[in-house]
Design an enzyme around this catalytic site. Structure first.
Site, mmCIF file in Angstrom:
data_model
loop_
_atom_site.group_PDB
_atom_site.id
_atom_site.type_symbol
_atom_site.label_atom_id
_atom_site.label_comp_id
_atom_site.label_asym_id
_atom_site.label_seq_id
_atom_site.Cartn_x
_atom_site.Cartn_y
_atom_site.Cartn_z
ATOM 1 N N HIS A 68 16.621 -62.815 -1.047
ATOM 2 C CA HIS A 68 16.163 -62.997 -2.431
ATOM 3 C C HIS A 68 16.825 -64.222 -3.056
ATOM 4 O O HIS A 68 17.387 -64.161 -4.148
ATOM 5 C CB HIS A 68 16.412 -61.727 -3.264
ATOM 6 C CG HIS A 68 15.611 -60.547 -2.784
ATOM 7 N ND1 HIS A 68 14.525 -60.050 -3.465
ATOM 8 C CD2 HIS A 68 15.713 -59.801 -1.662
ATOM 9 C CE1 HIS A 68 14.006 -59.030 -2.782
ATOM 10 N NE2 HIS A 68 14.714 -58.867 -1.695
ATOM 11 N N TYR A 338 25.658 -56.642 1.294
ATOM 12 C CA TYR A 338 25.670 -57.508 0.104
ATOM 13 C C TYR A 338 27.084 -58.040 -0.140
ATOM 14 O O TYR A 338 27.263 -59.177 -0.589
ATOM 15 C CB TYR A 338 25.226 -56.742 -1.148
ATOM 16 C CG TYR A 338 23.760 -56.337 -1.238
ATOM 17 C CD1 TYR A 338 22.928 -56.369 -0.134
ATOM 18 C CD2 TYR A 338 23.232 -55.906 -2.448
ATOM 19 C CE1 TYR A 338 21.595 -55.970 -0.244
ATOM 20 C CE2 TYR A 338 21.905 -55.515 -2.557
ATOM 21 C CZ TYR A 338 21.098 -55.543 -1.442
ATOM 22 O OH TYR A 338 19.780 -55.139 -1.550
#
Lengths: 376, 179
Positions: A68, A338
């Site tokens: 993203h 992440y």
């Protein structure tokens, strides 16, 4: 017998065996530490492998998110209606207003990729709750995910990594992967068929994974949730995607926000017995009970370069009291992966975002610098 | 008359912290290496134990200021004494630094600093991208250094107990305070 500190005396008194025992204790503890850290089990999936695979798939773009990568900051607020408190004691659900920052993004690791792609339209949110609590969400416009496990995610990335010779994934690898993963095949078929929203503003945003809610009475249940837009749905013509301007989706939502705020209704979805809560590839039927708990209002958009979202890790396991992760294996993996990506990109200088010089986003004047306030 | 053992509070704090520090090192190294669901409880546990250890090390410094530790044996060679003192200094420095670096790192990353499920500690500094990355790496390197120092400390303690037999091991391992 006086204490002695020389090797000769120690060995003369039969100290060899204790010395070896001490060495064994030190060596054993170090080996156990290495085992816990995964150094002795290279076959076990490590979060860094998944970040490496993302970098291998879309290239390593320094300073950007590994997934993203292209996005836009948003600022808004959430108004709870009090109904959610029956399900979770999270303070977000009180009859109150909570400040929110967030980020619209498209899936993929290329920061200046074109918007005309059949891919996730995503919204990440960070709710700043009273007393230093936070709730972070990473939501997709599609309610399901292409893979159910971190290992499948890694295998999917590797199978679809472009071959340097052709610039395209090797069809044999993709086919072999799809043969082993019918759930991914089903997802790809669904994406090809399902209408793609023609705006960030009129897409629904889904929790994807299930989470555990606990209310004040200690009652606990697994739920998913969905943000449903007030803006009427419009569909992109998938045949003309390639001819659309590079940043059309981001420019479009900036234009809408210049006219006024955008609103979504947050509904908590309650499963029936037997609905899967640990498999994000499986949708829950549309008729499941929904409880509307409040509205999300997005007031304005700011580029990542000027806004509050760029340096936020939208880890969906950062949750307030009353909400906990489910046993969905993707959820824990999202958190650990992440974290690795976040450490990598924050260690690199921030580069200008694709929208940095976009005329749809005027440079903020000094009075509006509130958007630059640091992320909490 | 000086005691030949550490004071009761010092011994109690030492052994509680020994267990917690070793657990902490293993939790830390395991949680960053896994994609499994254990990550969901290991990370909150790491933060809670870290905050506990910060409180305990401050209490320990106070106890140490009130009850001076027993002297090392007079017959112990000078270089060994110097190494012992230096290693204790390193242990204290790391016991203080690691939780503070962890807390600062979470602050720089803009993360909530949640301990014991419900308690939210204030950030020690403002969010700062580059500082987060630096502190995150520093946290790891300091933790590896602490692990190696703990192993050296444990090995030295066992050598005092099994080989030198000079009372140094007993000064911390004894159940009762001895004169």
């Amino acid at each position: 017998m006086p204490a002695s500190y020389t090797i000769k005396d120690i060995l003369r008194r039969g100290g060899l065996l204790p010395l070896l025992a001490i060495g064994a204790v030190a060596g054993g503890a170090t080996a156990a530490f290495a085992f816990a850290g995964g150094w002795l089990t290279p076959g076990h999936l490590h979060p860094a492998q998944i970040v490496n695979a993302l970098e291998g798939h879309d290239g390593r773009h320094e300073g950007f998110r590994r997934a993203h990568a292209k996005g836009l900051c948003v600022v808004g607020h959430f108004d709870g209606n009090g109904q959610g408190l029956a399900l979770s004691k999270a303070s977000l659900f009180r009859h109150a207003t909570t400040p929110v920052i967030g980020r619209f993004s498209l899936a993929g690791g290329v920061p200046n990729a074109g918007d005309g792609r059949v891919t996730f339209h995503s919204l990440a949110l960070k709710f700043d709750l009273p007393g230093g609590e936070q709730w972070r969400m990473a939501l997709n416009h599609v309610p399901v995910f292409p893979v159910a496990t971190p290992q499948a995610f890694l295998d999917f990335q590797l199978a679809t990594t472009p071959d340097p010779a052709t610039g395209k994934p090797a069809p044999a690898k993709v086919q072999a992967y799809m043969a082993r993963h019918p759930e991914t095949k089903a997802f790809v078929d669904y994406m090809a068929k399902a209408p793609l929203p023609d705006s960030f503003a009129n897409a629904s945003y889904n929790s994807v994974n299930a989470f555990r809610f606990t209310n004040d009475q200690g009652q606990s249940r697994l739920v998913r949730w969905i943000f449903t837009p007030e803006a009427p749905f419009g569909e992109l013509d998938k045949t003309t995607l390639a001819s659309l301007p590079r940043d059309f989706l981001f420019d479009e939502v900036a234009g809408r926000l210049a006219q006024g705020p955008l609103v979504w209704h947050l509904s908590i979805i309650l499963p029936n017995a037997g609905d899967p809560t640990d498999d994000a590839t499986k949708a829950w039927p549309d008729d499941r009970q929904r409880v509307e708990v409040g509205t999300l209002t997005i007031d304005r958009a700011v580029t990542e370069d000027e806004g509050p979202c760029r340096d936020v890790n939208f880890d969906p396991t950062i949750l307030p009291a009353g909400v906990a992760p489910s046993d969905d294996p993707l959820l824990a993996a999202r958190s650990s992966v992440y974290a690795v990506g976040y450490t990598r990109r924050t260690g690199e200088p921030a580069a200008p975002s694709a929208l940095a010089n976009d005329k749809a986003f005027p440079a903020p004047v000094s009075g509006q610098s509130a958007a630059k306030e640091p992320a909490q | 008359m000086t005691s030949t053992t550490f004071s009761g509070p010092a011994r109690l704090l030492h052994w509680i912290m020994a267990v917690l520090i070793i657990a902490m090192l293993f939790i830390g190294v395991a949680m960053v290496a896994t994609v499994g669901t254990s990550h969901n409880w290991l990370v909150p546990l790491h933060k809670s134990v870290g905050a506990t250890l910060l409180v305990l090390v401050l209490a320990r410094l106070a106890v140490r200021a009130i009850h001076r530790p027993p002297p090392l044996p007079a017959e112990m060679p000078g270089p060994q004494k110097a190494i012992a003192h230096l290693s204790h200094l390193v242990l204290y420095a790391l016991m203080i630094a690691l939780p503070l670096v962890g807390w600062s790192m979470l602050s720089a990353g803009g993360y909530p600093i949640t301990v014991f499920g419900a308690l939210h500690l204030p950030p020690l500094l403002s969010p700062d991208r580059a500082l987060y990355a630096t502190l995150r790496h520093l946290h790891t390197y300091l933790a590896y250094t602490l692990f190696l120092t703990v192993i050296a400390h444990l090995s030295a303690a066992l050598m005092h107990g099994l080989l030198f037999k000079d009372g140094v091991f007993q000064s911390m391992a004894a159940w009762r305070t001895r004169r």
